[in-house]
Scaffold this motif. Structure first.
Motif, short mmCIF file in Angstrom:
data_model
loop_
_atom_site.label_atom_id
_atom_site.label_comp_id
_atom_site.label_asym_id
_atom_site.label_seq_id
_atom_site.Cartn_x
_atom_site.Cartn_y
_atom_site.Cartn_z
N THR A 107 22.44 -13.28 -8.54
CA THR A 107 21.68 -12.92 -7.22
C THR A 107 20.54 -11.92 -7.35
N GLN A 108 19.49 -12.25 -6.77
CA GLN A 108 18.31 -11.39 -6.58
C GLN A 108 18.51 -10.48 -5.30
N LYS A 109 18.39 -9.34 -5.86
CA LYS A 109 18.31 -8.32 -4.64
C LYS A 109 17.27 -8.32 -3.49
N PRO A 110 17.41 -8.07 -2.33
CA PRO A 110 16.15 -8.17 -1.33
C PRO A 110 15.41 -6.91 -1.75
N SER A 111 13.76 -7.50 -1.54
CA SER A 111 12.69 -6.45 -1.95
C SER A 111 11.72 -6.69 -1.01
N ILE A 112 10.70 -5.60 -1.05
CA ILE A 112 9.48 -5.67 -0.66
C ILE A 112 8.49 -6.02 -1.72
N ARG A 113 7.72 -7.03 -1.21
CA ARG A 113 6.79 -7.37 -2.25
C ARG A 113 5.47 -7.49 -1.54
N ARG A 114 4.27 -7.72 -2.60
CA ARG A 114 3.11 -7.95 -1.93
C ARG A 114 2.58 -9.34 -2.30
N ASN A 115 1.86 -9.88 -1.05
CA ASN A 115 1.10 -11.09 -1.10
C ASN A 115 0.00 -10.92 -1.97
N VAL A 130 5.42 -8.08 1.98
CA VAL A 130 6.37 -9.24 2.44
C VAL A 130 7.57 -8.92 2.02
N ALA A 131 8.65 -9.01 3.14
CA ALA A 131 9.99 -8.70 2.88
C ALA A 131 10.65 -10.16 2.11
N VAL A 132 11.25 -9.79 1.10
CA VAL A 132 11.91 -11.17 0.37
C VAL A 132 13.43 -10.85 0.46
N PRO A 133 14.00 -11.89 1.36
CA PRO A 133 15.44 -11.78 1.33
C PRO A 133 16.31 -11.78 0.06
N GLU A 134 17.42 -11.50 -0.15
CA GLU A 134 18.42 -11.70 -1.22
C GLU A 134 18.49 -13.53 -1.40
#
Length: 96
Positions: A57-65, A72-76
């Protein structure tokens, strides 16, 4: 270079000429389907002398386009991880 199922079937047919192509195709589909089912259930899959597949399971995170730079918010989500066996490592690195 990636291998696709059709190339895998051709190689199997070449290595095992006594098997019918349709039987090899059924056999390959059964194996791949069972691997998918096991991973979907959350079970690990171990193929001796090849490696193991696990679901993590990959934790939710904030990444950049990368194109626009906006956050961009990436959900779990669940991802498949593969760890090669020691035998596979030795074969790839010509350590036999």
């Amino acid at each position: 270079m990636a291998i696709v199922k059709s190339k895998l079937l051709k190689q199997l047919k070449k290595n095992y000429p006594n098997f019918l192509h349709k039987d090899l195709k059924i056999f390959t589909n059964i194996i791949l389907t069972e691997i998918k089912r096991a991973l979907r259930r959350g079970d690990g899959v171990e193929l001796r002398n090849f490696g193991t597949f696990r679901v993590k399971t990959q934790k939710p995170s904030i990444r950049r386009n990368p194109k626009s730079g906006e956050k961009v918010a990436v959900p779990e989500k669940k991802v498949i991880s593969w760890k090669m066996s020691k035998d596979m490592f030795k074969k790839i690195n010509n350590e036999e």
